[in-house]
Design a protein around this motif. Structure first.
Motif, mmCIF file in Angstrom:
data_model
loop_
_atom_site.group_PDB
_atom_site.id
_atom_site.type_symbol
_atom_site.label_atom_id
_atom_site.label_comp_id
_atom_site.label_asym_id
_atom_site.label_seq_id
_atom_site.Cartn_x
_atom_site.Cartn_y
_atom_site.Cartn_z
ATOM 1 N N UNK A 66 0.833 -1.208 0.000
ATOM 2 C CA UNK A 66 0.000 0.000 0.000
ATOM 3 C C UNK A 66 0.869 1.261 0.000
ATOM 4 N N UNK A 67 1.905 1.264 0.875
ATOM 5 C CA UNK A 67 2.749 2.459 1.005
ATOM 6 C C UNK A 67 3.520 2.741 -0.291
ATOM 7 N N UNK A 71 2.936 5.773 -3.147
ATOM 8 C CA UNK A 71 4.061 6.647 -3.490
ATOM 9 C C UNK A 71 4.298 6.664 -4.996
ATOM 10 N N UNK A 72 4.163 5.501 -5.639
ATOM 11 C CA UNK A 72 4.346 5.418 -7.091
ATOM 12 C C UNK A 72 3.276 6.201 -7.838
ATOM 13 N N UNK A 78 7.178 8.316 0.599
ATOM 14 C CA UNK A 78 7.397 7.193 1.518
ATOM 15 C C UNK A 78 8.893 6.962 1.657
ATOM 16 N N UNK A 79 9.386 7.082 2.870
ATOM 17 C CA UNK A 79 10.823 6.949 3.137
ATOM 18 C C UNK A 79 11.178 5.476 3.328
ATOM 19 N N UNK A 80 12.070 4.949 2.474
ATOM 20 C CA UNK A 80 12.447 3.536 2.552
ATOM 21 C C UNK A 80 13.884 3.327 3.007
ATOM 22 N N UNK A 87 12.005 6.781 8.361
ATOM 23 C CA UNK A 87 11.845 5.513 7.643
ATOM 24 C C UNK A 87 10.470 4.907 7.947
ATOM 25 N N UNK A 88 9.831 4.411 6.898
ATOM 26 C CA UNK A 88 8.544 3.748 7.057
ATOM 27 C C UNK A 88 7.367 4.690 7.216
#
Length: 261
Positions: A66-67, A71-72, A78-80, A87-88
């Protein structure tokens, strides 16, 4: 296992100490449950271990799907980066939503200890010391009163900076209920609809923070300074300030005063 994954771990022999633990640490059962899930993932019983990994993978896969999908599609950022301060977290407007709960904090702690590096909210990479990160993680779990006592004894806050003890705003944040300050920030920085949704989610325990990042504050301040207003006007939405201007604004008297608020 479900209790551990949902942050409702039983305190067991520590139950009699529950009042003291809750005065010292925030959401002690939640934190304990996140740690005890390791016991389930590596349970000697292969059936329990298989089920634990299956449930954990389903949870992680669903949240990430979902995250990352949102973001796409440009619905949010969304910080990965596991070393990152956010993050997250899903960011919409000025609000950061954390669907991972304590898992993101544990991931960040592990990644920073493993790599010896941290990444600030401004995207800057810096070196970290393992015990320093463990101490910061522990301080982040302290209840408000315990956190205040720690800050007074060490004369530093969670970020390692000297607190501005004479700042009325800082005392308001320390003494007011968290949900009150979060609601104030939401209605100050977001539109009424999003702010209302944030307040309801926060009331039911969702991890939400609404604030302007240091980069956003610096950009906003630069736009009010005659020597840099022209450069700011040329920037596209989301484009950061050139490093030289950013540094100059931060070191200016206005920038230093703004940071202390």
């Amino acid at each position: 296992m479900i209790e551990h994954m949902t942050g409702r771990a039983q305190l067991g022999p520590l139950k009699s100490l529950s009042p003291a633990l809750n005065n010292g640490f925030f959401a002690i059962r939640n934190t304990l449950g996140r740690g005890l899930i390791v016991k389930d993932l590596f349970n000697p019983n292969p059936i329990v271990q298989k089920e634990a990994w299956k449930m954990f993978a389903m949870m992680a896969g669903s949240i990430n799907a979902v995250a990352l999908g949102g973001a796409k599609m440009g619905l949010w950022s969304y910080d990965t980066d596991p070393r990152g301060a956010t993050v997250g977290r899903i960011k919409i407007g000025h609000t950061f939503y954390n669907p991972w709960g304590q898992w993101s904090n544990m991931l960040r702690l592990t990644a920073r200890i493993a790599t010896g590096e941290g990444v600030s909210a401004q995207g800057n990479t810096y070196n970290v010391k393992p015990w320093g990160e463990v101490g910061r993680y522990t301080r982040g779990k302290e209840a408000p009163l315990a956190s205040l006592i720690t800050d007074i004894v060490t004369n530093t806050n969670y970020f390692g900076e000297k607190p501005h003890w004479l700042s009325a705003g800082q005392w308001a944040e320390r003494l007011a209920p968290i949900i009150t300050t979060n609601a104030y920030d939401s209605f100050t920085l977001e539109n009424p609809v999003q702010a209302s949704i944030n307040t309801v989610l926060d009331f039911f325990g969702q991890d939400i923070l609404t604030y302007k990042t240091q980069n956003e504050k610096t950009l906003e301040l630069a736009g009010t300074m005659p020597e840099y207003a022209g450069e700011v006007a040329k920037l596209k939405p989301g484009e950061p300030l050139p490093p030289g201007i950013k540094r100059a604004v931060e070191l200016s008297p206005e920038g230093r005063a703004f940071k202390k608020r």
